[in-house]
Structure formats: structure tokens, C-alpha cells
Design a protein around this motif. Structure first.
Motif, PDB file in Angstrom:
ATOM      1  N   GLU A  75       0.820  -1.204   0.000  1.00 19.03           N
ATOM      2  CA  GLU A  75       0.000   0.000   0.000  1.00 19.03           C
ATOM      3  C   GLU A  75       0.859   1.262   0.000  1.00 19.03           C
ATOM      4  O   GLU A  75       0.557   2.226  -0.718  1.00 19.03           O
ATOM      5  CB  GLU A  75      -0.925  -0.004   1.209  1.00 19.03           C
ATOM      6  CG  GLU A  75      -2.052  -1.015   1.109  1.00 19.03           C
ATOM      7  CD  GLU A  75      -3.043  -0.889   2.240  1.00 19.03           C
ATOM      8  OE1 GLU A  75      -4.238  -0.670   1.967  1.00 19.03           O
ATOM      9  OE2 GLU A  75      -2.620  -1.001   3.417  1.00 19.03           O
ATOM     10  N   ALA A  76       1.912   1.263   0.804  1.00 18.73           N
ATOM     11  CA  ALA A  76       2.782   2.437   0.856  1.00 18.73           C
ATOM     12  C   ALA A  76       3.414   2.704  -0.505  1.00 18.73           C
ATOM     13  O   ALA A  76       3.502   3.853  -0.948  1.00 18.73           O
ATOM     14  CB  ALA A  76       3.864   2.245   1.920  1.00 18.73           C
ATOM     15  N   ALA A  77       3.859   1.655  -1.181  1.00 23.21           N
ATOM     16  CA  ALA A  77       4.460   1.814  -2.503  1.00 23.21           C
ATOM     17  C   ALA A  77       3.447   2.350  -3.506  1.00 23.21           C
ATOM     18  O   ALA A  77       3.760   3.228  -4.330  1.00 23.21           O
ATOM     19  CB  ALA A  77       5.021   0.482  -2.984  1.00 23.21           C
ATOM     20  N   PHE A  78       2.229   1.846  -3.442  1.00 18.42           N
ATOM     21  CA  PHE A  78       1.182   2.293  -4.364  1.00 18.42           C
ATOM     22  C   PHE A  78       0.862   3.766  -4.169  1.00 18.42           C
ATOM     23  O   PHE A  78       0.874   4.556  -5.132  1.00 18.42           O
ATOM     24  CB  PHE A  78      -0.072   1.453  -4.167  1.00 18.42           C
ATOM     25  CG  PHE A  78      -1.267   1.961  -4.929  1.00 18.42           C
ATOM     26  CD1 PHE A  78      -1.333   1.868  -6.314  1.00 18.42           C
ATOM     27  CD2 PHE A  78      -2.329   2.566  -4.259  1.00 18.42           C
ATOM     28  CE1 PHE A  78      -2.432   2.357  -7.024  1.00 18.42           C
ATOM     29  CE2 PHE A  78      -3.433   3.052  -4.951  1.00 18.42           C
ATOM     30  CZ  PHE A  78      -3.482   2.946  -6.337  1.00 18.42           C
ATOM     31  N   TYR A  79       0.603   4.173  -2.946  1.00 18.60           N
ATOM     32  CA  TYR A  79       0.205   5.561  -2.718  1.00 18.60           C
ATOM     33  C   TYR A  79       1.361   6.544  -2.934  1.00 18.60           C
ATOM     34  O   TYR A  79       1.141   7.691  -3.332  1.00 18.60           O
ATOM     35  CB  TYR A  79      -0.386   5.723  -1.315  1.00 18.60           C
ATOM     36  CG  TYR A  79      -1.772   5.132  -1.205  1.00 18.60           C
ATOM     37  CD1 TYR A  79      -2.837   5.692  -1.900  1.00 18.60           C
ATOM     38  CD2 TYR A  79      -2.012   3.983  -0.447  1.00 18.60           C
ATOM     39  CE1 TYR A  79      -4.110   5.138  -1.824  1.00 18.60           C
ATOM     40  CE2 TYR A  79      -3.274   3.422  -0.360  1.00 18.60           C
ATOM     41  CZ  TYR A  79      -4.315   4.004  -1.062  1.00 18.60           C
ATOM     42  OH  TYR A  79      -5.573   3.461  -0.991  1.00 18.60           O
ATOM     43  N   THR A  80       2.580   6.077  -2.700  1.00 19.80           N
ATOM     44  CA  THR A  80       3.738   6.915  -3.011  1.00 19.80           C
ATOM     45  C   THR A  80       3.779   7.225  -4.502  1.00 19.80           C
ATOM     46  O   THR A  80       4.040   8.359  -4.919  1.00 19.80           O
ATOM     47  CB  THR A  80       5.040   6.231  -2.565  1.00 19.80           C
ATOM     48  OG1 THR A  80       5.027   6.099  -1.136  1.00 19.80           O
ATOM     49  CG2 THR A  80       6.265   7.041  -2.988  1.00 19.80           C
ATOM     50  N   GLN A  81       3.498   6.206  -5.313  1.00 17.27           N
ATOM     51  CA  GLN A  81       3.506   6.413  -6.763  1.00 17.27           C
ATOM     52  C   GLN A  81       2.314   7.249  -7.218  1.00 17.27           C
ATOM     53  O   GLN A  81       2.428   8.066  -8.142  1.00 17.27           O
ATOM     54  CB  GLN A  81       3.515   5.072  -7.496  1.00 17.27           C
ATOM     55  CG  GLN A  81       3.819   5.189  -8.983  1.00 17.27           C
ATOM     56  CD  GLN A  81       4.346   3.904  -9.584  1.00 17.27           C
ATOM     57  OE1 GLN A  81       4.887   3.047  -8.880  1.00 17.27           O
ATOM     58  NE2 GLN A  81       4.200   3.764 -10.888  1.00 17.27           N
ATOM     59  N   LYS A 136      -7.853   8.529 -13.287  1.00 20.13           N
ATOM     60  CA  LYS A 136      -8.524   8.498 -11.990  1.00 20.13           C
ATOM     61  C   LYS A 136      -9.236   7.176 -11.781  1.00 20.13           C
ATOM     62  O   LYS A 136      -9.170   6.581 -10.690  1.00 20.13           O
ATOM     63  CB  LYS A 136      -9.518   9.659 -11.879  1.00 20.13           C
ATOM     64  CG  LYS A 136     -10.312   9.663 -10.578  1.00 20.13           C
ATOM     65  CD  LYS A 136     -11.230  10.871 -10.474  1.00 20.13           C
ATOM     66  CE  LYS A 136     -12.045  10.857  -9.184  1.00 20.13           C
ATOM     67  NZ  LYS A 136     -12.904  12.054  -9.046  1.00 20.13           N
ATOM     68  N   ALA A 137      -9.930   6.690 -12.797  1.00 23.89           N
ATOM     69  CA  ALA A 137     -10.680   5.443 -12.668  1.00 23.89           C
ATOM     70  C   ALA A 137      -9.771   4.280 -12.298  1.00 23.89           C
ATOM     71  O   ALA A 137     -10.101   3.457 -11.429  1.00 23.89           O
ATOM     72  CB  ALA A 137     -11.425   5.143 -13.967  1.00 23.89           C
ATOM     73  N   SER A 138      -8.594   4.198 -12.954  1.00 24.63           N
ATOM     74  CA  SER A 138      -7.668   3.110 -12.689  1.00 24.63           C
ATOM     75  C   SER A 138      -7.085   3.217 -11.288  1.00 24.63           C
ATOM     76  O   SER A 138      -7.012   2.224 -10.543  1.00 24.63           O
ATOM     77  CB  SER A 138      -6.541   3.122 -13.727  1.00 24.63           C
ATOM     78  OG  SER A 138      -5.619   2.076 -13.491  1.00 24.63           O
ATOM     79  N   VAL A 139      -6.682   4.411 -10.894  1.00 25.16           N
ATOM     80  CA  VAL A 139      -6.082   4.625  -9.575  1.00 25.16           C
ATOM     81  C   VAL A 139      -7.092   4.342  -8.472  1.00 25.16           C
ATOM     82  O   VAL A 139      -6.805   3.633  -7.495  1.00 25.16           O
ATOM     83  CB  VAL A 139      -5.529   6.058  -9.445  1.00 25.16           C
ATOM     84  CG1 VAL A 139      -5.195   6.391  -7.987  1.00 25.16           C
ATOM     85  CG2 VAL A 139      -4.300   6.234 -10.317  1.00 25.16           C
ATOM     86  N   VAL A 140      -8.296   4.885  -8.607  1.00 26.08           N
ATOM     87  CA  VAL A 140      -9.301   4.723  -7.556  1.00 26.08           C
ATOM     88  C   VAL A 140      -9.749   3.264  -7.449  1.00 26.08           C
ATOM     89  O   VAL A 140      -9.933   2.745  -6.341  1.00 26.08           O
ATOM     90  CB  VAL A 140     -10.503   5.661  -7.808  1.00 26.08           C
ATOM     91  CG1 VAL A 140     -11.641   5.358  -6.846  1.00 26.08           C
ATOM     92  CG2 VAL A 140     -10.072   7.125  -7.673  1.00 26.08           C
ATOM     93  N   ALA A 141      -9.902   2.596  -8.581  1.00 27.38           N
ATOM     94  CA  ALA A 141     -10.292   1.180  -8.547  1.00 27.38           C
ATOM     95  C   ALA A 141      -9.228   0.335  -7.845  1.00 27.38           C
ATOM     96  O   ALA A 141      -9.552  -0.565  -7.053  1.00 27.38           O
ATOM     97  CB  ALA A 141     -10.521   0.666  -9.965  1.00 27.38           C
TER      98      ALA A 141
END
Length: 234
Positions: A75-81, A136-141
């Protein structure tokens, strides 16, 4: 020193780094002792006493903490990106909220790393090739999938934790993860923050097994995680 008193100190305006350092101290000490007890031939340790890198380890609290640590790394890696490459059209509120979530996940990751000490698995390498960070759709999903997965993982593994102190920590973290999940779900579909897809008939969050969670998490990792003692090999 009890974990609760350490958390009370954090609430009394200790900085995040201080909180992580002091809260992990007792847990890390226990981790070093546990590592020292390992013997030659133990399949989770090499002959130098170093933990094998990508299995959560023998049944016990440290395995469950490693399980949580792996998910927090992801999760940390994802939100950092996400924050580094904010999707097109993001509002100021969305940018601020994703930064907050990133900071929470980094804090959780670092807490588990310090708490586990010598028992911590190696750092994982994510694979976000399927995510379009400009959309946005890809990130939020993807964020919704991660947050719902994280909540179900903590809820599904909580009963396996023997230490009351560790269980307290897990309860505090899963409550934050649930706040993230509610925000992300509402961002994806207003009003869906607590709908029937994530709650059971008693109004409680659904749970997921370690094997079920890792099968999904490994789809976003180059370094796959196993949990052999819990019936799952990557």
C-alpha cells in the motif's frame, strides 16, 4: 513497557518518528530474542540465522505481523507512486487526501519493520504495470481493491494473534484502514462507503483468509509472498 502506554505517549504529541521508535522498542526486542532461538536446519532461516526473505514464517505472532508488514509495504508503494504521478484532473481535496493516506501507510510500514526487527521479511518489489496512474478510474479502482483487501485481511487474521499488545496495534491500524476504504469507495461511487459488497448480514466487515489475501496481493508484486504454515505457497 506496555504497548498501550507507548501509544498514549504518541497521542501526547510525540512526533511520528518518535512514536515509531519508542512503540517498536519492546516488540523489536522480542523479535531479536525470537530470532536468536532459531536453529540450523529451520526452513525459515539460513545457517547464519537470517530469515528466509519472502515467507511470513512459522505459525505465531511474528508471522501475522509479517503478513501485515507485507500488505503495508504494498500500500505504501502504491500511494507513493499515486502522489508522485497524480492522475489527470485531480482536485485539491483529492491530492491532499491521497497524501494523507500515503503518509499513514508509510507510518504503518515503518512501524511493522521496526517492531519485527530481525524477524522482518525482506523489502518487497511491487508490480503496478496494470495500473494507469494518469487515470482516476484506474487509480481509484486499485486503491479500493487494496483498502477493501487490507481491512478484510486484518479482520481475518486478528484471531490468530496471541499477544494482547499486538492485537491492540492491529485493531488501531485496521480502524484507520477502514477510514481509508470508506473515503476511497465514496470517491469511486458516492454512497458506497459501507455497502453490501463489503458488509455481512450483521453489518460487520467481511473477512478474508491469509491464502485468499496473498493470492490477490501477489498479483501486484514481483517478489511473491508465501505463508506455508498457513496453507499457501506462492
Amino acid at each position: 513497557m506496555k504497548t498501550e502506554s507507548l501509544l498514549d505517549k504518541a497521542d501526547a504529541n510525540l512526533g511520528r518518528r518518535s512514536f515509531l521508535r519508542y512503540a517498536a522498542a519492546g516488540m523489536a526486542g522480542a523479535g531479536v530474542l525470537a530470532a536468536g532461538a532459531c536453529t540450523k536446519g529451520d526452513p525459515y532461516y539460513d545457517n547464519l540465522g537470517k530469515r528466509q526473505p519472502y515467507d511470513i514464517g512459522p505459525v505465531g505472532d511474528f508471522a501475522i505481523l509479517n503478513y501485515a508488514y507485507a500488505l503495508e509495504q504494498l500500500e505504501a508503494a502504491f500511494y507513493t507512486q499515486v502522489v508522485a504521478n497524480m492522475y489527470t484532473g485531480a482536485s485539491a481535496d483529492e491530492i491532499a487526501m491521497f497524501k494523507d493516506i500515503r503518509d499513514h501507510e508509510i507510518a504503518h510500514r515503518e512501524f511493522f519493520k521496526l517492531a519485527l526487527g530481525a524477524n522482518a521479511m525482506e523489502s518487497l518489489t511491487p508490480d503496478f504495470g496494470a495500473v494507469n496512474f494518469t487515470s482516476k478510474a484506474s487509480v481509484v479502482a486499485t486503491a479500493q481493491a487494496f483498502e477493501d483487501l487490507g481491512v478484510s485481511a486484518y479482520n481475518g487474521a486478528g484471531y490468530l494473534i496471541k499477544s494482547a499488545d499486538y492485537l491492540l496495534i492491529a485493531g488501531k491500524i485496521v480502524s484507520v484502514e477502514a477510514r481509508h476504504a470508506a473515503y476511497i469507495r465514496n470517491l469511486a461511487n458516492p454512497g458506497s462507503f459501507a455497502d453490501g459488497t463489503i458488509l455481512d448480514g450483521f453489518g460487520m466487515d467481511k473477512t478474508n483468509t491469509i491464502a485468499g489475501v496473498l493470492k490477490i496481493a501477489n498479483g501486484f508484486l514481483k517478489t511473491k509472498i508465501s505463508a506455508r504454515e498457513y496453507g499457501y505457497t506462492a
